[in-house]
Design a protein around this motif. Sequence first.
Motif, short mmCIF file in Angstrom:
data_model
loop_
_atom_site.label_atom_id
_atom_site.label_comp_id
_atom_site.label_asym_id
_atom_site.label_seq_id
_atom_site.Cartn_x
_atom_site.Cartn_y
_atom_site.Cartn_z
N CYS A 19 -8.82 -7.44 -2.95
CA CYS A 19 -9.02 -8.44 -4.00
C CYS A 19 -8.05 -9.60 -3.81
CB CYS A 19 -8.83 -7.79 -5.37
SG CYS A 19 -9.40 -8.80 -6.75
N ALA A 20 -6.81 -9.28 -3.44
CA ALA A 20 -5.82 -10.33 -3.19
C ALA A 20 -6.23 -11.19 -2.00
CB ALA A 20 -4.46 -9.70 -2.95
N ARG A 21 -6.75 -10.56 -0.95
CA ARG A 21 -7.23 -11.31 0.22
C ARG A 21 -8.29 -12.33 -0.19
NH1 ARG A 21 -9.99 -7.83 4.50
NH2 ARG A 21 -9.70 -9.58 5.94
N ASP A 22 -9.30 -11.84 -0.94
CA ASP A 22 -10.41 -12.71 -1.33
C ASP A 22 -9.95 -13.87 -2.20
OD1 ASP A 22 -12.33 -11.39 0.12
OD2 ASP A 22 -13.17 -10.29 -1.57
N LEU A 23 -9.10 -13.57 -3.18
CA LEU A 23 -8.67 -14.61 -4.10
C LEU A 23 -7.74 -15.61 -3.43
CD1 LEU A 23 -8.15 -12.41 -7.26
CD2 LEU A 23 -9.82 -14.25 -7.02
N ALA A 24 -6.83 -15.13 -2.59
CA ALA A 24 -5.93 -16.05 -1.89
C ALA A 24 -6.71 -16.96 -0.96
CB ALA A 24 -4.88 -15.26 -1.11
N GLY A 105 -3.54 -10.63 3.62
CA GLY A 105 -3.48 -11.27 2.32
C GLY A 105 -2.29 -12.21 2.21
N ARG A 106 -1.16 -11.79 2.74
CA ARG A 106 0.01 -12.68 2.75
C ARG A 106 -0.25 -13.92 3.59
NH1 ARG A 106 4.97 -8.28 3.45
NH2 ARG A 106 5.80 -8.50 1.32
N HIS A 107 -0.91 -13.75 4.71
CA HIS A 107 -1.23 -14.88 5.57
C HIS A 107 -2.12 -15.89 4.84
CE1 HIS A 107 -2.11 -17.09 9.25
NE2 HIS A 107 -3.40 -17.00 8.96
N LYS A 108 -2.97 -15.37 3.97
CA LYS A 108 -3.87 -16.24 3.22
C LYS A 108 -3.20 -16.85 2.00
CE LYS A 108 -8.31 -14.17 4.56
NZ LYS A 108 -7.87 -13.52 5.80
N GLY A 109 -1.99 -16.36 1.64
CA GLY A 109 -1.25 -16.96 0.54
C GLY A 109 -0.92 -16.06 -0.62
N ALA A 110 -1.31 -14.80 -0.58
CA ALA A 110 -0.99 -13.87 -1.67
C ALA A 110 0.48 -13.48 -1.61
CB ALA A 110 -1.87 -12.63 -1.59
N TRP A 295 -20.42 12.47 -1.42
CA TRP A 295 -19.63 12.74 -0.23
C TRP A 295 -18.21 12.21 -0.32
CZ3 TRP A 295 -22.08 16.49 1.48
CH2 TRP A 295 -23.46 16.51 1.59
N GLY A 296 -17.83 11.66 -1.45
CA GLY A 296 -16.45 11.28 -1.65
C GLY A 296 -15.99 10.04 -0.92
N GLN A 297 -16.91 9.33 -0.27
CA GLN A 297 -16.50 8.14 0.46
C GLN A 297 -16.03 7.09 -0.52
OE1 GLN A 297 -18.36 4.97 1.85
NE2 GLN A 297 -17.20 4.81 3.72
N GLY A 298 -14.77 6.68 -0.39
CA GLY A 298 -14.20 5.79 -1.39
C GLY A 298 -13.82 4.41 -0.89
N ILE A 299 -13.51 4.28 0.40
CA ILE A 299 -12.99 3.01 0.90
C ILE A 299 -13.97 1.87 0.70
CG2 ILE A 299 -12.26 1.76 2.97
CD1 ILE A 299 -11.05 4.33 4.00
N TYR A 300 -15.21 2.06 1.14
CA TYR A 300 -16.19 0.98 1.06
C TYR A 300 -16.46 0.60 -0.39
CZ TYR A 300 -20.26 -1.77 2.59
OH TYR A 300 -21.15 -2.78 2.85
N LYS A 301 -16.58 1.61 -1.27
CA LYS A 301 -16.82 1.34 -2.68
C LYS A 301 -15.66 0.57 -3.30
CE LYS A 301 -20.66 3.86 -3.04
NZ LYS A 301 -21.97 3.31 -3.36
N CYS A 302 -14.44 0.97 -2.95
CA CYS A 302 -13.25 0.28 -3.47
C CYS A 302 -13.23 -1.17 -3.02
CB CYS A 302 -11.98 0.99 -3.01
SG CYS A 302 -11.62 2.53 -3.88
N MET A 303 -13.54 -1.39 -1.76
CA MET A 303 -13.52 -2.75 -1.23
C MET A 303 -14.59 -3.60 -1.90
SD MET A 303 -11.13 -2.72 1.26
CE MET A 303 -11.48 -3.68 2.73
N LYS A 304 -15.75 -3.02 -2.12
CA LYS A 304 -16.82 -3.78 -2.77
C LYS A 304 -16.49 -4.08 -4.23
CE LYS A 304 -20.56 -1.36 -1.60
NZ LYS A 304 -22.02 -1.09 -1.43
N SER A 305 -15.81 -3.14 -4.91
CA SER A 305 -15.42 -3.42 -6.29
C SER A 305 -14.37 -4.53 -6.33
CB SER A 305 -14.88 -2.15 -6.97
OG SER A 305 -13.59 -1.80 -6.50
N ALA A 306 -13.50 -4.57 -5.31
CA ALA A 306 -12.51 -5.64 -5.21
C ALA A 306 -13.18 -6.99 -5.05
CB ALA A 306 -11.57 -5.36 -4.03
N ARG A 307 -14.19 -7.04 -4.20
CA ARG A 307 -14.90 -8.30 -3.99
C ARG A 307 -15.65 -8.74 -5.24
NH1 ARG A 307 -16.83 -9.52 1.79
NH2 ARG A 307 -14.60 -10.09 1.76
#
Length: 406
Positions: A19-24, A105-110, A295-307
């Motif tokens: 989320c920080a990456r996207d917003l920065a 994210g830091r590189h983008k300004g966060a 199946w407990g896959q969480g990374i992709y869902k977390c990333m999509k919720s961040a976006r």
Amino acid sequence: MPDSYDVIIAGAGPAGAQCARDLAERGYEVVVLETEAEGEFPAQSNKSTGGTFASMMTSFGIPDDTVMHATESVVLESPNEHFVQGQPGFVLDYEAFKEFLVEDGRHKGAEYRFDARVRDPIVEDGDLVGIRYNSDQEVSGEIIIDATGPAAPLAKDLGIANLERKNHAIGIEYFFEGVDLDHPDFADLTDAMMLRLDHRYAPGGYSWIFHTGGDRAKVGICHIQNERYREHATQNRTVDGHLEHWLDTDPRFKNARRVADNQVRGSAHVQFPGSMSTDSFMAIGDTVPSVDPIWGQGIYKCMKSARAAAMTADRCLTRKIDTSAEEMTVYDDLWMDQVAPRQDRRLMMMRLLYLASNERYDRLMQDLNKLPRDILSDINDGNMREIVKLLYPSDLSYLWKYWRGT
């Protein structure tokens, strides 16, 4: 006066950091508060097996140097059967993955503040205006985002979190070398991510072996702490005890050696979310929760919720600032439509699955092996018409248990 930002994010896990990456990248002033000290990060929050697929890697620009091993298939096991689905995937080096998200994210300004334990939200005259962290430090912002996972200190204080203990899943994973990945009594797990349904080892859950190259693999189990799903358990074992039992009885681990100082523990809630936002506030990642029910896959869902949260914040902060609860519900709509569509059906599938017996798991694998790929995809997406075709008259007892427990 406390420092002021457009958006404050609590938690530097995949959801918070993305989320920080996207917003920065959109030019907003963003600060991320992370409990861990920077010198330790992410040693104390390495809580994922790291299995994902090409869709996540390409959607979020994740570089290849965060990958431990590229896999070619997904294997489902039951006590006596198995099913193999050809599907390219990636087992991530989870620490390298999280470090990349933070640095990019830091590189983008966060901005990142480590060793910053979030305490509570700051509310003035009924308006959410910031976060208090550590003993008495404060930071203010137009929008606050809770990405702290099940702890959810901000979401709980604001009455957003509805996480229930009966839906609490816990897991443990070890990293091994010397694993027999092509044992004659089992499916070939070379270049594969395997998930096993077997109540002897994970009553009310599943276990896994993810190949990471050579004779090495990530090995773990996860189950929901709910007696309805654990009625098939023969022993009153802890999650550690169930994993040790699997390691002691599965011949694939006969010569396996645990890689020192490499243990992952984690938890998440597997349930339908309630409200995910209110005035000037959103909850993302496992705070919601976003983990896939089956199946407990969480990374992709977390990333999509961040976006989805970043898109909502961008909308609310563009031109005339409006962070009212009505405007913030755009995030809820995006979550339901893009992050986890048909979540209610997938939860139903999960609950029925974990109520089934080991014998029924064997029969399920036999049936899956007879189905074409497009039908399998429909079933995984929650297509009720295709799901019903997998049911037998003897499954009425599971359906009764499911309806009685809902």
